[in-house]
Write an enzyme that holds these catalytic residues in place. Structure first.
Site, short mmCIF file in Angstrom:
data_model
loop_
_atom_site.label_atom_id
_atom_site.label_comp_id
_atom_site.label_asym_id
_atom_site.label_seq_id
_atom_site.Cartn_x
_atom_site.Cartn_y
_atom_site.Cartn_z
N GLU A 55 1.44 1.11 -17.72
CA GLU A 55 2.39 1.13 -16.61
C GLU A 55 3.69 0.40 -16.95
OE1 GLU A 55 1.37 -1.55 -13.42
OE2 GLU A 55 2.51 -0.39 -11.96
N GLU A 63 0.24 -0.70 -3.48
CA GLU A 63 0.33 -2.02 -4.12
C GLU A 63 1.56 -2.73 -3.58
OE1 GLU A 63 -0.26 -3.87 -8.58
OE2 GLU A 63 1.09 -2.18 -8.33
O1 LIG Z 1 2.24 -6.02 -10.93
C1 LIG Z 1 1.98 -4.83 -11.02
O2 LIG Z 1 2.71 -3.95 -10.58
C2 LIG Z 1 0.77 -4.37 -11.63
O3 LIG Z 1 0.38 -3.24 -11.37
C3 LIG Z 1 0.01 -5.25 -12.50
O4 LIG Z 1 -1.25 -4.75 -12.59
#
Ligand SMILES: O=C(O)C(=O)CO
Length: 253
Positions: A137, A234
């Protein structure tokens, strides 16, 4: 019921509950899926029991001592043994929890030929070991100063050099917008290349809930292309996690 593609990130959402109570809170809100950033900090059997009935879209492999600043090891010369050990621990836990894929973090390092070679060497090894898809990522350097993998172009070039279908792009639309200024074109390119493994989302301003129609086009593109993967939530809820889920209601977008 929340569409099955959306996964509650249990390290960011439901922090008003103890960790092992968060899966139940997500289920109660209608989530069918979750993702986990630091599952290795918890008892595996208790975690597995708590997750019953939920799809675990993604877990992170251990990334070292987060409090002291470690952020994974893939690009770090001299840390190959730690990379291998943490990758194997992540895979072992993913298999125990029935997780679909494992995110391997790259570490804090400049983008130099030496760090790129180390990253490729490590990811090649991991791809050979892994029965599960692995994701990498790009993370913006405003939030994570010095993180090795930080642009979409860099990630695509490295994934292309690996040429292993085991290693896929984790495209966090928030990180992408912060770094690149736009996200729809990057998402479209990843779909075209067939390298998209997982998507994540957060509001660009302060990493709270996405606002209004912030990612309407990106989510519509995933639907239009029939992409089967997960979208992790997230973000840091502004207040109560459940109340903040209103942004997911298409009528409110
Ligand atoms: O901090 C973030 O965006 C992450 O996905 C780390 O896992």
């Amino acid at each position: 019921m929340i569409p099955a593609r959306f996964a509650a990130n249990l390290d960011w959402l439901y922090t008003e509950h103890a960790y092992l109570d968060r899966p139940a809170a997500a289920r109660a809100d209608g989530f069918a899926a979750v993702e986990l950033q630091q599952p290795h900090l918890h008892d595996p059997a208790a975690l597995k029991a708590a997750l019953a009935g939920l799809t675990v879209q993604l877990i992170n492999a251990p990334a070292g001592d987060w409090a002291s600043g470690e952020r994974g090891f893939a690009a770090l010369p001299g840390q190959e043994a730690t990379f291998r050990e943490t990758t194997l621990r992540g895979l072992d836990l993913a298999l125990r929890l029935g997780a679909k894929r494992v995110h391997l973090l790259s570490g804090l390092a400049d983008d130099t030929p030496e760090h790129r070679d180390t990253w490729l060497h490590n990811l090649r090894w991991a791809a050979e070991q892994s029965p599960l898809p692995l994701t990498v990522e790009p993370i913006n350097r405003r939030d994570m100063p010095g993180y090795f993998l930080h642009t979409q172009a860099q990630a695509l070039a490295l994934i292309d050099a690996l040429a292993s279908p085991r290693v896929q792009l984790q495209l966090d639309l928030y990180h992408c917008r912060v770094t690149e200024g736009v996200s729809l074109s990057h998402l479209s390119r990843a779909l075209d290349l067939g390298v998209l493994g997982h998507v994540q989302v957060a509001g660009v301003q302060e990493r709270h809930e996405p606002g209004g129609d912030e990612f309407r086009d990106e989510l519509a593109l995933l639907d239009a292309r029939g992409w089967p993967g997960g979208v992790g939530l997230e973000y840091r809820p502004r207040a109560d996690t459940t109340a903040g889920l209103a942004w997911l209601n298409p009528a409110a977008r």
